[in-house]
Design a protein around this motif. Structure first.
Motif, PDB file in Angstrom:
ATOM      1  N   SER A 139       0.819  -1.219   0.000  1.00 18.84           N
ATOM      2  CA  SER A 139       0.000   0.000   0.000  1.00 18.84           C
ATOM      3  C   SER A 139       0.851   1.266   0.000  1.00 18.84           C
ATOM      4  N   LYS A 158      -0.398   3.357  -4.630  1.00 22.40           N
ATOM      5  CA  LYS A 158      -0.621   3.296  -3.189  1.00 22.40           C
ATOM      6  C   LYS A 158      -2.068   2.913  -2.848  1.00 22.40           C
ATOM      7  N   GLU A 160      -5.403   1.210  -1.179  1.00 23.05           N
ATOM      8  CA  GLU A 160      -5.797   0.794   0.162  1.00 23.05           C
ATOM      9  C   GLU A 160      -5.920  -0.723   0.248  1.00 23.05           C
ATOM     10  N   ASN A 161      -6.398  -1.337  -0.841  1.00 24.36           N
ATOM     11  CA  ASN A 161      -6.552  -2.793  -0.889  1.00 24.36           C
ATOM     12  C   ASN A 161      -5.783  -3.329  -2.091  1.00 24.36           C
ATOM     13  N   PRO A 162      -4.486  -3.535  -1.935  1.00 25.85           N
ATOM     14  CA  PRO A 162      -3.655  -3.944  -3.070  1.00 25.85           C
ATOM     15  C   PRO A 162      -4.100  -5.276  -3.667  1.00 25.85           C
TER      16      PRO A 162
END
Length: 355
Positions: A139, A158, A160-162
């Motif tokens: 992230s 970047k 939040e939920n890669p």
């Protein structure tokens, strides 16, 4: 293939050092970070390099010159202010022409170099090829989603939920299609032209974007902690060599490099350590993984796992470690304040104070 090296940027995570100089010129084992990038490009067979510079362009040009020392021909390209990696590609349009090129962030350190990546990019052309590495916290990076055949499906900056753990590490190979992609995108929410957006545009247009993954060490030298870790890694490969003066009262243990013009007197130095030209180490203990820059002075002190930039002075410091000391900085003992006693004494009392 040409190369485009980015050496502008504000280096906000390395302030206050970047208030007075480019982060790409900060030394690792007494050599600017940027020089490792230029050397790796030359080793990969690249000869023409554009270096995008900002506020400290003159200092970079003075040190790197026209590239002859590296076996390169350097063209300097001015970026008035940081406006994104894709913007840097756009201002280099005339230099790049329609040639394939490598985009390389100049504050990155890749000990394995880029030779294999360059060879593969030349042998198997694609609109773009990205160098990726698995990371613990994706992230904090640009992240690529890749299919089992190595094709890049999606990029996120970047997230939040890669969607994966594969992070972009600042080395890209591009064909000329990237210029159309850069023209097609608009600034992001932070006001910059993002290279990830340009690559995603190419993916959306059906162009071939490939991924290469490495698990070898890699570092972005964007913080003091990263600088110290890269310095440690480089010093691990140091070969000891004594060219300066070391007196009979001194002890050198392990791999220690003392440059010509440096002096070590009455000190113990445990390598790997590098001591730059004109530096003086006197009555001190220097521990492993320390780089002492040119014209530094260390007297009556103990220093370990630290980097001292040119002209720094340390006197009477009982122990300094994990530190990055700037150019011309001074570290010394604070003056001892007179000891004081606070008293509430009744009538006719007697008090005896020790000296």
């Amino acid at each position: 293939m040409k190369a485009l090296v980015l050496a502008g940027g504000t280096g906000s995570r390395l302030r206050p050092f970047t208030h007075t100089g480019a982060k790409q010129l900060l030394p690792v084992a007494n050599k600017p970070v940027l020089f490792y990038a230029l050397e790796s490009l030359a080793a990969a067979g690249i000869r023409e390099v554009g270096v995008v510079v900002g506020t400290y362009g003159r200092e970079i040009r003075e040190l790197a010159g026209e590239g002859g020392a590296f076996g390169l021909r350097i063209t300097y390209l001015r970026q008035s202010r940081p406006r994104g990696l894709a913007h840097a590609v756009s201002i280099a349009r005339d230099f790049l022409g329609d040639d394939d090129f490598l985009l390389y962030l100049g504050d990155n350190y890749l000990p394995q170099g880029v030779t294999d990546f360059v060879r593969l990019s030349a042998a198997e052309p694609a609109a773009a090829r990205l160098l990726l590495t698995p990371v613990a916290d994706p992230s904090a990076f640009g992240v690529a989603e890749v299919d089992p055949d190595g094709n890049v499906l999606r990029l996120e900056e970047k997230p939040e939920n890669p969607r994966s753990t594969l992070a972009l590490i600042g080395v890209y190979a591009f064909g000329p299609a990237v210029h159309e992609a850069v023209r097609a995108i608009t600034p992001s929410a932070r006001g910059e032209l993002e290279i990830t957006h340009a690559v995603q545009w190419m993916i959306d247009q059906g162009l071939r974007v490939r991924a290469e993954t490495t698990t070898l060490p890699w570092r972005d030298t964007g913080s003091a902690e990263d600088m110290l870790e890269v310095n440690r890694h480089v010093l691990d490969g140091l070969e000891g060599r004594i060219e300066g003066k070391v007196d009979a009262r001194s002890t050198l243990v392990g791999r220690v490099r003392v440059a010509e013009g440096a002096v070590v007197r009455g000190s113990r130095v445990v390598g790997p350590v590098v001591i730059g030209a004109g530096a003086v180490v006197s009555n001190s203990s220097i521990g492993p993984y320390t780089s002492i820059g040119e014209d530094c002075r260390v007297e009556d002190s103990a220093v370990e796992y630290s980097v001292l930039l040119r002209g720094a002075q340390i006197e009477g410091a009982s122990r300094i470690e994990s530190s990055l000391i700037g150019r011309g900085a001074f570290v010394g003992p604070a003056p001892r304040l007179p000891q004081a006693h606070r008293l509430v004494i009744g009538d006719h009392s007697k008090v005896y104070l020790t000296p």
